[in-house]
Enzyme design. Structure first.
Site, mmCIF file in Angstrom:
data_model
loop_
_atom_site.group_PDB
_atom_site.id
_atom_site.type_symbol
_atom_site.label_atom_id
_atom_site.label_comp_id
_atom_site.label_asym_id
_atom_site.label_seq_id
_atom_site.Cartn_x
_atom_site.Cartn_y
_atom_site.Cartn_z
ATOM 1 N N ASN A 5 0.871 -1.178 0.000
ATOM 2 C CA ASN A 5 0.000 0.000 0.000
ATOM 3 C C ASN A 5 0.910 1.230 0.000
ATOM 4 O O ASN A 5 1.520 1.553 1.010
ATOM 5 C CB ASN A 5 -0.873 -0.052 1.271
ATOM 6 C CG ASN A 5 -1.686 1.206 1.475
ATOM 7 O OD1 ASN A 5 -1.791 2.053 0.593
ATOM 8 N ND2 ASN A 5 -2.281 1.334 2.662
ATOM 9 N N LYS A 31 0.163 4.267 -0.285
ATOM 10 C CA LYS A 31 -0.460 5.464 0.319
ATOM 11 C C LYS A 31 -0.221 6.686 -0.575
ATOM 12 O O LYS A 31 -0.163 6.540 -1.791
ATOM 13 C CB LYS A 31 0.043 5.652 1.758
ATOM 14 C CG LYS A 31 -0.116 4.365 2.593
ATOM 15 C CD LYS A 31 0.114 4.557 4.060
ATOM 16 C CE LYS A 31 -0.079 3.227 4.782
ATOM 17 N NZ LYS A 31 0.123 3.325 6.224
ATOM 18 N N HIS A 36 -9.251 1.340 5.188
ATOM 19 C CA HIS A 36 -7.966 1.470 5.874
ATOM 20 C C HIS A 36 -8.155 2.385 7.098
ATOM 21 O O HIS A 36 -8.947 3.322 7.056
ATOM 22 C CB HIS A 36 -6.923 2.046 4.911
ATOM 23 C CG HIS A 36 -5.545 1.985 5.485
ATOM 24 N ND1 HIS A 36 -5.085 2.900 6.391
ATOM 25 C CD2 HIS A 36 -4.536 1.091 5.308
ATOM 26 C CE1 HIS A 36 -3.851 2.579 6.740
ATOM 27 N NE2 HIS A 36 -3.492 1.484 6.097
ATOM 28 N N GLU A 70 -6.506 4.718 8.197
ATOM 29 C CA GLU A 70 -6.301 6.154 7.922
ATOM 30 C C GLU A 70 -7.562 6.772 7.330
ATOM 31 O O GLU A 70 -7.891 7.926 7.616
ATOM 32 C CB GLU A 70 -5.085 6.336 6.996
ATOM 33 C CG GLU A 70 -3.784 6.066 7.755
ATOM 34 C CD GLU A 70 -2.659 5.501 6.920
ATOM 35 O OE1 GLU A 70 -2.732 5.537 5.673
ATOM 36 O OE2 GLU A 70 -1.682 5.009 7.518
ATOM 37 N N GLU A 92 -5.149 -5.033 10.775
ATOM 38 C CA GLU A 92 -4.111 -4.028 10.964
ATOM 39 C C GLU A 92 -4.338 -3.301 12.290
ATOM 40 O O GLU A 92 -5.114 -2.338 12.347
ATOM 41 C CB GLU A 92 -4.148 -3.005 9.824
ATOM 42 C CG GLU A 92 -3.917 -3.607 8.453
ATOM 43 C CD GLU A 92 -3.318 -2.578 7.500
ATOM 44 O OE1 GLU A 92 -2.276 -2.881 6.912
ATOM 45 O OE2 GLU A 92 -3.883 -1.486 7.363
ATOM 46 N N GLY A 101 2.798 2.134 10.844
ATOM 47 C CA GLY A 101 3.749 3.226 10.682
ATOM 48 C C GLY A 101 4.483 3.595 11.959
ATOM 49 O O GLY A 101 5.142 4.629 12.027
ATOM 50 N N SER A 120 3.690 -2.302 10.297
ATOM 51 C CA SER A 120 5.151 -2.373 10.444
ATOM 52 C C SER A 120 5.746 -3.721 10.019
ATOM 53 O O SER A 120 6.694 -4.211 10.637
ATOM 54 C CB SER A 120 5.574 -2.018 11.869
ATOM 55 O OG SER A 120 5.194 -0.680 12.172
HETATM 56 P P1 PGA Z 1 3.071 0.204 7.693
HETATM 57 O O1 PGA Z 1 1.583 0.412 7.143
HETATM 58 O O2 PGA Z 1 3.593 -1.061 7.072
HETATM 59 O O3 PGA Z 1 3.825 1.417 7.273
HETATM 60 O O4 PGA Z 1 2.955 0.080 9.186
HETATM 61 C C1 PGA Z 1 0.716 -0.659 6.962
HETATM 62 C C2 PGA Z 1 -0.587 -0.177 6.382
HETATM 63 O O5 PGA Z 1 -1.040 0.909 6.759
HETATM 64 O O6 PGA Z 1 -1.202 -0.849 5.530
#
Ligand code: PGA
Length: 255
Positions: free
Chosen positions: A12, A14, A99, A101, A171, A177, A217
């Site tokens: 992803n 983003k 997601h 976010e 997740e 992140g 992560s």
């Molecule tokens: P990350 O994000 O691997 O940077 O923690 C995962 C995601 O948001 O899908």
């Protein structure tokens, strides 16, 4: 790895990568993992790079294209939105939905994510539906309650046939992140719980076939341990999907 289901590793991207940067990344991935057959690979660039990236993966044996969102509507006066038909023009096969976010910043609800999932499925796009608890929710011991509400709400009204096309991504919000990964035991526990819920909502056969990805992560160094868990069927990778080396090492470490 000998797994019950074929693993899926999804990147992803983003809100990262210009078209030129996206092309550099996808060309590098083609060289590194373009012939991998053991796992499914999906990359999810921003909308603006889909057109060019789709041309770059046209002949790819392994790399498939995903989008990061879509509108629940199919056309019309929805400024700023992108519909399923537009994604299909670029051979998009998957779409990330709900997601954390988007739940946080766009206030997406389970009902909206459910509507988007139905729109995606009607257009033969495979939804990757994200669920997961916040740190406060984990600390309050309500992880299962939160995940259950999200899974039930997001999958409401789908048929068994439709559920076969759905991928779920667990997740934990506190791991996204942040560099903090759920331990493989924590991931396995929630993945097994989600599979149980899918069995209750649909049936055992559907649940056995359903792919449940872990996200938060994921990096090359923790991939093997996470993927060795029986109910972890792949990864949804954010930060580490932005570089050729780290994403291809995650793919290779999952084989
Ligand atoms: P990350 O994000 O691997 O940077 O923690 C995962 C995601 O948001 O899908």
């Amino acid at each position: 790895m000998d797994k019950a289901r074929k693993l899926l590793i999804a990147g992803n991207w983003k809100m990262n990568k210009t078209v030129a940067e996206a092309l550099d990344l996808v060309r590098g991935l083609q060289i590194e993992v373009g012939l991998v057959k053991e796992v499914d690979i999906v990359i999810c660039p921003p909308f603006t790079a889909l057109s060019e990236v789709s041309k770059a993966v046209l002949d790819s044996k392994s790399i498939r294209l995903g989008a990061q969102d879509l509108s629940q509507h199919n056309f019309g006066a929805y400024t700023g939105e992108v519909c399923a038909g537009m994604l299909k023009e670029f051979s998009v096969r998957y779409v990330v939905l709900g997601h954390s976010e988007r739940r946080q910043f766009q206030k997406e609800t389970d009902a909206l994510i459910n509507a988007k999932a139905k729109t995606a499925l009607a257009a033969s796009l495979k939804p990757i539906i994200c669920v997961g608890e916040t740190l406060a929710e984990r600390e309050a011991n309500i992880t299962e309650k939160i995940v259950d509400t999200q899974v039930t709400g997001c999958l409401a009204g789908l048929t068994k046939e439709q559920m076969d096309e759905v991928v779920i991504a667990y997740e934990p919000v506190w791991a996204i992140g942040t560099g903090k990964t759920a331990t493989s035991a924590q991931a396995q526990e929630v993945h097994a719980f989600i599979r149980q819920r899918v069995a209750a909502l649909f049936d055992e056969t559907v649940a056995k076939r359903a792919r449940i990805l872990y996200g938060g992560s994921v990096k090359p160094s923790n991939t093997r341990e996470l993927m060795s868990q029986p109910d972890v069927d792949g990864a949804l990778v954010g930060g580490a999907s932005l570089e050729i080396r780290s994403f291809s090492d995650i793919v290779k470490n999952s084989i």
